[in-house]
Design a protein around this motif. Structure first.
Motif, PDB file in Angstrom:
ATOM      1  N   ARG A   1       0.825  -1.214   0.000  1.00 12.54           N
ATOM      2  CA  ARG A   1       0.000   0.000   0.000  1.00 12.54           C
ATOM      3  C   ARG A   1       0.857   1.261   0.000  1.00 12.54           C
ATOM      4  O   ARG A   1       0.709   2.139   0.839  1.00 12.54           O
ATOM      5  N   LEU A   2       1.743   1.330  -0.980  1.00 12.59           N
ATOM      6  CA  LEU A   2       2.667   2.446  -1.110  1.00 12.59           C
ATOM      7  C   LEU A   2       2.563   3.007  -2.521  1.00 12.59           C
ATOM      8  O   LEU A   2       2.549   2.240  -3.491  1.00 12.59           O
ATOM      9  N   ALA A   3       2.462   4.315  -2.634  1.00 14.76           N
ATOM     10  CA  ALA A   3       2.393   4.952  -3.950  1.00 14.76           C
ATOM     11  C   ALA A   3       3.384   6.103  -4.011  1.00 14.76           C
ATOM     12  O   ALA A   3       3.640   6.770  -3.004  1.00 14.76           O
ATOM     13  N   ILE A   4       3.917   6.320  -5.199  1.00 24.33           N
ATOM     14  CA  ILE A   4       4.730   7.501  -5.465  1.00 24.33           C
ATOM     15  C   ILE A   4       3.972   8.315  -6.495  1.00 24.33           C
ATOM     16  O   ILE A   4       3.663   7.828  -7.581  1.00 24.33           O
ATOM     17  N   VAL A   5       3.635   9.542  -6.116  1.00 30.34           N
ATOM     18  CA  VAL A   5       2.865  10.437  -6.969  1.00 30.34           C
ATOM     19  C   VAL A   5       3.748  11.619  -7.324  1.00 30.34           C
ATOM     20  O   VAL A   5       4.390  12.206  -6.459  1.00 30.34           O
ATOM     21  N   LYS A   6       3.776  11.959  -8.604  1.00 35.85           N
ATOM     22  CA  LYS A   6       4.581  13.087  -9.068  1.00 35.85           C
ATOM     23  C   LYS A   6       3.658  14.238  -9.442  1.00 35.85           C
ATOM     24  O   LYS A   6       2.670  14.049 -10.147  1.00 35.85           O
ATOM     25  N   THR A   7       4.011  15.426  -8.967  1.00 31.73           N
ATOM     26  CA  THR A   7       3.260  16.626  -9.311  1.00 31.73           C
ATOM     27  C   THR A   7       4.225  17.812  -9.294  1.00 31.73           C
ATOM     28  O   THR A   7       5.360  17.691  -8.835  1.00 31.73           O
ATOM     29  N   SER A   8       3.776  18.930  -9.759  1.00 28.41           N
ATOM     30  CA  SER A   8       4.640  20.111  -9.763  1.00 28.41           C
ATOM     31  C   SER A   8       4.711  20.720  -8.369  1.00 28.41           C
ATOM     32  O   SER A   8       3.861  20.471  -7.510  1.00 28.41           O
ATOM     33  N   ARG A   9       5.726  21.511  -8.156  1.00 24.99           N
ATOM     34  CA  ARG A   9       5.911  22.168  -6.859  1.00 24.99           C
ATOM     35  C   ARG A   9       4.728  23.074  -6.531  1.00 24.99           C
ATOM     36  O   ARG A   9       4.299  23.169  -5.385  1.00 24.99           O
ATOM     37  N   ASP A  10       4.175  23.713  -7.546  1.00 27.31           N
ATOM     38  CA  ASP A  10       3.052  24.629  -7.326  1.00 27.31           C
ATOM     39  C   ASP A  10       1.777  23.893  -6.916  1.00 27.31           C
ATOM     40  O   ASP A  10       0.949  24.444  -6.197  1.00 27.31           O
ATOM     41  N   HIS A  11       1.608  22.655  -7.385  1.00 24.36           N
ATOM     42  CA  HIS A  11       0.367  21.928  -7.141  1.00 24.36           C
ATOM     43  C   HIS A  11       0.429  20.932  -5.987  1.00 24.36           C
ATOM     44  O   HIS A  11      -0.587  20.361  -5.613  1.00 24.36           O
ATOM     45  N   TYR A  12       1.607  20.713  -5.402  1.00 19.67           N
ATOM     46  CA  TYR A  12       1.684  19.663  -4.392  1.00 19.67           C
ATOM     47  C   TYR A  12       0.805  19.922  -3.167  1.00 19.67           C
ATOM     48  O   TYR A  12       0.236  18.971  -2.628  1.00 19.67           O
ATOM     49  N   PRO A  13       0.601  21.172  -2.705  1.00 22.17           N
ATOM     50  CA  PRO A  13      -0.309  21.346  -1.558  1.00 22.17           C
ATOM     51  C   PRO A  13      -1.744  20.903  -1.886  1.00 22.17           C
ATOM     52  O   PRO A  13      -2.417  20.302  -1.051  1.00 22.17           O
ATOM     53  N   THR A  14      -2.191  21.164  -3.095  1.00 24.36           N
ATOM     54  CA  THR A  14      -3.539  20.773  -3.507  1.00 24.36           C
ATOM     55  C   THR A  14      -3.659  19.252  -3.596  1.00 24.36           C
ATOM     56  O   THR A  14      -4.638  18.665  -3.130  1.00 24.36           O
ATOM     57  N   VAL A  15      -2.647  18.610  -4.166  1.00 24.14           N
ATOM     58  CA  VAL A  15      -2.661  17.152  -4.290  1.00 24.14           C
ATOM     59  C   VAL A  15      -2.600  16.516  -2.905  1.00 24.14           C
ATOM     60  O   VAL A  15      -3.331  15.569  -2.615  1.00 24.14           O
ATOM     61  N   ARG A  16      -1.761  17.055  -2.050  1.00 24.45           N
ATOM     62  CA  ARG A  16      -1.642  16.519  -0.685  1.00 24.45           C
ATOM     63  C   ARG A  16      -2.972  16.644   0.066  1.00 24.45           C
ATOM     64  O   ARG A  16      -3.407  15.718   0.749  1.00 24.45           O
ATOM     65  N   THR A  17      -3.626  17.770  -0.075  1.00 27.47           N
ATOM     66  CA  THR A  17      -4.931  17.969   0.558  1.00 27.47           C
ATOM     67  C   THR A  17      -5.965  17.019  -0.030  1.00 27.47           C
ATOM     68  O   THR A  17      -6.783  16.447   0.699  1.00 27.47           O
ATOM     69  N   SER A  18      -5.925  16.829  -1.336  1.00 28.47           N
ATOM     70  CA  SER A  18      -6.869  15.903  -1.990  1.00 28.47           C
ATOM     71  C   SER A  18      -6.704  14.487  -1.456  1.00 28.47           C
ATOM     72  O   SER A  18      -7.687  13.790  -1.219  1.00 28.47           O
ATOM     73  N   LEU A  19      -5.463  14.064  -1.250  1.00 32.22           N
ATOM     74  CA  LEU A  19      -5.221  12.730  -0.710  1.00 32.22           C
ATOM     75  C   LEU A  19      -5.765  12.609   0.711  1.00 32.22           C
ATOM     76  O   LEU A  19      -6.262  11.556   1.106  1.00 32.22           O
ATOM     77  N   THR A  20      -5.685  13.688   1.460  1.00 27.70           N
ATOM     78  CA  THR A  20      -6.211  13.680   2.825  1.00 27.70           C
ATOM     79  C   THR A  20      -7.722  13.464   2.817  1.00 27.70           C
ATOM     80  O   THR A  20      -8.261  12.763   3.669  1.00 27.70           O
ATOM     81  N   PHE A  21      -8.422  14.069   1.853  1.00 29.52           N
ATOM     82  CA  PHE A  21      -9.878  13.952   1.775  1.00 29.52           C
ATOM     83  C   PHE A  21     -10.344  12.671   1.084  1.00 29.52           C
ATOM     84  O   PHE A  21     -11.537  12.372   1.074  1.00 29.52           O
ATOM     85  N   LEU A  22      -9.437  11.916   0.508  1.00 27.81           N
ATOM     86  CA  LEU A  22      -9.780  10.676  -0.178  1.00 27.81           C
ATOM     87  C   LEU A  22     -10.263   9.648   0.844  1.00 27.81           C
ATOM     88  O   LEU A  22      -9.550   9.324   1.792  1.00 27.81           O
ATOM     89  N   THR A  23     -11.472   9.159   0.687  1.00 30.26           N
ATOM     90  CA  THR A  23     -12.042   8.208   1.647  1.00 30.26           C
ATOM     91  C   THR A  23     -12.366   6.857   1.027  1.00 30.26           C
ATOM     92  O   THR A  23     -12.473   5.871   1.746  1.00 30.26           O
ATOM     93  N   GLN A  24     -12.544   6.798  -0.286  1.00 24.75           N
ATOM     94  CA  GLN A  24     -12.837   5.529  -0.938  1.00 24.75           C
ATOM     95  C   GLN A  24     -12.406   5.576  -2.395  1.00 24.75           C
ATOM     96  O   GLN A  24     -12.331   6.646  -2.989  1.00 24.75           O
ATOM     97  N   ILE A  25     -12.113   4.398  -2.932  1.00 26.01           N
ATOM     98  CA  ILE A  25     -11.784   4.264  -4.347  1.00 26.01           C
ATOM     99  C   ILE A  25     -12.615   3.124  -4.905  1.00 26.01           C
ATOM    100  O   ILE A  25     -12.996   2.211  -4.180  1.00 26.01           O
ATOM    101  N   LYS A  26     -12.899   3.196  -6.184  1.00 26.72           N
ATOM    102  CA  LYS A  26     -13.657   2.119  -6.821  1.00 26.72           C
ATOM    103  C   LYS A  26     -12.674   1.061  -7.297  1.00 26.72           C
ATOM    104  O   LYS A  26     -11.680   1.360  -7.930  1.00 26.72           O
TER     105      LYS A  26
END
Length: 119
Positions: free
Chosen positions: A23-48
C-alpha cells in the motif's frame, strides 16, 4: 469526494508507482500543485475497485524534491515495513524459517528495483 477528483484533473499529476501489497504509492506533481494534491489525498475516503467501493485512508509519508530522494524514501519505507513484519532471526532457527526470510528479502529487493525503474 469531488474535491480530490477536481484537484487531480486540474493538476499535473502522475502516479509513478503503486505497490498494492505494501500500500505504497509515489505520486509526481509540480511544486506549485503539491499542496492541492496533498490535501486531496487527505480527503480521499474511498476508491472504486471493480464494482465495489473500497474504503481508504491516505497519508503523506514524505514530500521530496527529486526522483532520487523519492526513490530513497520509498525504499526506506519498504525496508521499514519488512523489518517490522519480521521477528529477529536466531542461530538455531529452522531452515524453513531461514528460507522464508530469504524469500522475503528477495521480494523486498525486487520491489526496490521496481521503485528504481519507475522513478
Amino acid at each position: 469526494q469531488n474535491y480530490g477528483l477536481v484537484a487531480g484533473a486540474s493538476s499535473e499529476l502522475k502516479v509513478l508507482l503503486y505497490d498494492s501489497e505494501h500500500r505504497l504509492a509515489i505520486v509526481k506533481t509540480s511544486r506549485d500543485h503539491y499542496p492541492t494534491v496533498r490535501t486531496s489525498l487527505t480527503f480521499l475516503t474511498q476508491i472504486k475497485q471493480g464494482g465495489d467501493a473500497v474504503k481508504v485512508a491516505a497519508a503523506t509519508l514524505s514530500v521530496c524534491g527529486s526522483s532520487r530522494t523519492a526513490r530513497n524514501a520509498a525504499c526506506a519505507e519498504l525496508q521499514k515495513t519488512f523489518v517490522n513484519s519480521q521477528r529477529p532471526l536466531n542461530d538455531g532457527e529452522s531452515p524453513k524459517r531461514r528460507k522464508t526470510i530469504e524469500k522475503g528479502l528477495n521480494d523486498l529487493e525486487q520491489r526496490m528495483k521496481h521503485v528504481d525503474s519507475c522513478v
